[in-house]
Motif scaffolding. Structure first.
Motif, PDB file in Angstrom:
ATOM      1  N   PRO A 174      22.141  28.502  27.785  1.00 26.85           N
ATOM      2  CA  PRO A 174      21.115  27.823  26.921  1.00 26.85           C
ATOM      3  C   PRO A 174      21.464  28.098  25.907  1.00 26.85           C
ATOM      4  O   PRO A 174      21.259  28.944  25.286  1.00 26.85           O
ATOM      5  CB  PRO A 174      19.740  28.694  27.285  1.00 26.85           C
ATOM      6  CG  PRO A 174      20.205  29.116  29.027  1.00 26.85           C
ATOM      7  CD  PRO A 174      21.301  29.388  28.917  1.00 26.85           C
ATOM      8  N   ALA A 175      21.668  27.062  25.378  1.00 26.18           N
ATOM      9  CA  ALA A 175      21.948  26.501  23.514  1.00 26.18           C
ATOM     10  C   ALA A 175      20.341  26.984  22.596  1.00 26.18           C
ATOM     11  O   ALA A 175      19.801  26.062  22.824  1.00 26.18           O
ATOM     12  CB  ALA A 175      22.620  25.443  23.509  1.00 26.18           C
ATOM     13  N   THR A 176      20.562  27.908  21.958  1.00 31.18           N
ATOM     14  CA  THR A 176      19.843  28.235  21.191  1.00 31.18           C
ATOM     15  C   THR A 176      19.893  28.372  19.478  1.00 31.18           C
ATOM     16  O   THR A 176      21.499  27.861  18.930  1.00 31.18           O
ATOM     17  CB  THR A 176      18.902  29.615  21.376  1.00 31.18           C
ATOM     18  OG1 THR A 176      19.833  30.632  21.304  1.00 31.18           O
ATOM     19  CG2 THR A 176      17.880  29.508  22.848  1.00 31.18           C
ATOM     20  N   GLU A 177      19.113  28.112  18.742  1.00 30.91           N
ATOM     21  CA  GLU A 177      19.456  27.893  17.394  1.00 30.91           C
ATOM     22  C   GLU A 177      20.624  27.918  16.581  1.00 30.91           C
ATOM     23  O   GLU A 177      21.591  28.207  16.431  1.00 30.91           O
ATOM     24  CB  GLU A 177      18.220  27.343  16.366  1.00 30.91           C
ATOM     25  CG  GLU A 177      18.715  27.216  14.943  1.00 30.91           C
ATOM     26  CD  GLU A 177      17.571  27.635  14.328  1.00 30.91           C
ATOM     27  OE1 GLU A 177      15.980  28.171  14.865  1.00 30.91           O
ATOM     28  OE2 GLU A 177      17.147  26.986  12.527  1.00 30.91           O
TER      29      GLU A 177
ATOM     30  N   ILE B   2      26.524  22.509  20.286  1.00 33.84           N
ATOM     31  CA  ILE B   2      25.625  22.293  21.848  1.00 33.84           C
ATOM     32  C   ILE B   2      26.350  23.102  22.869  1.00 33.84           C
ATOM     33  O   ILE B   2      25.997  24.087  23.624  1.00 33.84           O
ATOM     34  CB  ILE B   2      24.068  21.644  21.537  1.00 33.84           C
ATOM     35  CG1 ILE B   2      23.451  22.131  20.460  1.00 33.84           C
ATOM     36  CG2 ILE B   2      23.427  22.006  23.139  1.00 33.84           C
ATOM     37  CD1 ILE B   2      22.724  20.992  20.455  1.00 33.84           C
TER      38      ILE B   2
ATOM     39  N   ILE C 114      15.096  18.875  21.945  1.00 32.68           N
ATOM     40  CA  ILE C 114      14.893  20.874  21.414  1.00 32.68           C
ATOM     41  C   ILE C 114      13.735  21.113  22.399  1.00 32.68           C
ATOM     42  O   ILE C 114      12.435  20.473  22.719  1.00 32.68           O
ATOM     43  CB  ILE C 114      14.608  21.542  20.333  1.00 32.68           C
ATOM     44  CG1 ILE C 114      15.442  21.922  18.836  1.00 32.68           C
ATOM     45  CG2 ILE C 114      13.873  22.629  20.750  1.00 32.68           C
ATOM     46  CD1 ILE C 114      14.957  22.687  18.084  1.00 32.68           C
TER      47      ILE C 114
END
Lengths: 362, 94
Positions: A37-40, A75, A11
């Motif tokens: 953008p891949a976030t949680e 992701i 991360i």
């Protein structure tokens, strides 16, 4: 373009959304188009939907031999804009490409412009909103675009398949950004692609073949006989510059007008393919005049050289080498079809996987 | 507002191959040639084989001619070659 992400943690923090988008560029995580953008939260949403463990390994993607875990796939799917319901289709496509016969390492690194074409057929085509009408091989649908892009980002980020090293494709084609189409269940006049491939009608199935970009064929289906329609398509298959002179597989996409013309003319799917096998020919003399024919297997070349110059050379070695499906809009007189040549006998061979949706999935 | 971005790049799988061995010399050993007959390098490969045979005088030579310039040779065939020679050269071209 290169990636430095091997040194980055799992991360990475960015100060705001703009910085996060730029981070994806500076770290080489994108093919040139922007990504999400891949976030949680969206990553977790996909993993929860799948009901799989995030650390479960789906496979190792060549040529970089990156480990494709469920989480890493999720992701890349977020980055591509996938809804959770799309991800089982992405998983099936990845599993198909990892079959040894597909030769993904070769597909990722060859100078030939073959990219995995993901073809979806079955009930999920309508449930998930795939585009099977105008511009069915192009833009216009989130499902087509995001699933195709997710597959490419997985090959890029996990597999290391980016241009320069080691991906040496001379030109590539726009399908290297996203290459996913779906069969139209209503306008296809024959059995669905997945039933032809041995699956049940109620299955949703992914079929993957590594091919060129689509070569448009004006079949003239509104005014031509079925025989002429087939001849027009066959002429586009039997090109001197096509890798199918070395054998291998190809995909033929019929628009609904061309498909109806052939079906009304009494052809079933097998009959269409048999005619394409018979008609996709050049003379032996023409083939041998092209010194590049030496890419054929040695025994085939030896047999070819023993033939007379006016004998016919068949581009399609057997009916099993043709993937035939129907999609696209009706159009006008053109009655368009598209021929997508494969990589010859070198790899990218058709693989098919049934999509495993979680309970209550698509 | 800080955004935590997930890294999409996977870890690299460790190679399953056995640890590399070193040889003290090539003279008088048996050699294997695995060639894919790529048209771009047939001349070069012929010279390479000639050079190896002249310089290192192998006690035995085995050859695998790949049927497909891009598809990996079946593992069992390569394993058999590896068991029968001291070293092997693989020829690609692109």
């Amino acid at each position: 373009m290169s990636q430095t992400a091997a040194a980055l943690p799992h991360i990475v923090e960015a100060e705001d959304l703009e910085a996060a988008v730029e981070l994806c560029y500076t770290e080489g995580w994108t093919d040139g188009l922007p990504v999400i953008p891949a976030t949680e939260r969206p990553v977790r949403r996909i993993i929860d939907y799948l009901g799989m463990k995030p650390e479960q390994v789906i496979g190792v993607i060549p040529p970089r031999r990156g480990i494709a875990t469920v989480e890493k796939i999720a992701i890349n799917c977020v980055m591509a804009g996938c809804l959770p319901e799309y991800v089982p289709i992405v998983l099936a496509a990845v599993q198909a490409m990892l079959e040894p016969e597909f030769n993904l390492e070769g597909v990722q690194t060859t100078t030939n412009p073959c990219a995995p074409l993901v073809m979806v057929s079955g009930p999920a085509v309508r449930k998930l909103g795939f585009n099977t009408k105008d511009c069915a091989l192009g833009h216009g649908s989130r499902a087509n675009a995001a699933i195709g892009r997710a597959v490419r980002l997985i090959l890029w980020n996990i597999g290391g398949g980016f241009p320069g090293s080691p991906c040496r494709t001379t030109h590539g084609h726009p399908g290297y950004y996203s290459y996913c189409i779906a069969e139209d269940p209503e306008t296809n006049p024959w059995e669905p692609l997945h039933v032809t491939r041995g699956f049940k009608p109620e299955d949703t199935v992914v079929t993957v073949t590594a091919v060129d970009g689509p070569h448009s064929v004006a079949t003239g289906a509104l005014v031509n006989t079925p025989g002429q329609v087939l001849t027009n398509i066959a002429d586009s298959i039997a090109r001197l510059g096509s890798n199918n002179q070395y054998g291998g597989q190809l995909v033929v996409v019929l628009g609904p007008m061309a498909a109806k013309n052939l079906a009304d003319g009494g052809y079933d799917k097998a009959g269409v393919v048999d005619e394409l096998v018979k008609r996709s020919t050049r003379t032996v003399a023409e083939i041998l005049r092209n010194k590049n024919s030496d890419h054929m297997p040695a025994e085939e070349m030896a047999e070819l050289r023993s033939k007379k110059g006016d004998e016919l050379f068949h581009y399609i070695r057997s009916a099993e080498n043709v993937v035939l499906l129907t999609t696209g809009s009706w159009g006008a007189v053109g009655g368009y079809a598209a021929v997508c040549p494969g990589w010859g006998h070198f790899g990218g061979f058709t693989q098919t996987k049934c999509v495993q949706f979680p309970r209550n999935g698509a | 507002m800080v955004i935590a971005v997930y890294n999409p790049v996977g870890e690299v799988a460790q190679s399953e191959s056995v640890r590399a061995t070193t040889m003290t010399g090539l003279n008088g050993r048996s050699v294997g040639f695995v060639f894919n007959h790529h048209p771009a390098v047939t001349g070069l490969w012929a010279e390479l084989e000639k050079g190896v045979e002249l310089d290192f005088r192998p006690v035995g030579v085995q050859r695998i001619a790949k049927a497909n310039i891009s598809m990996p040779q079946p593992a069992a065939q390569l394993a058999k070659l590896a068991a029968e020679v001291d070293y092997a050269l693989g020829g690609v071209g692109a």
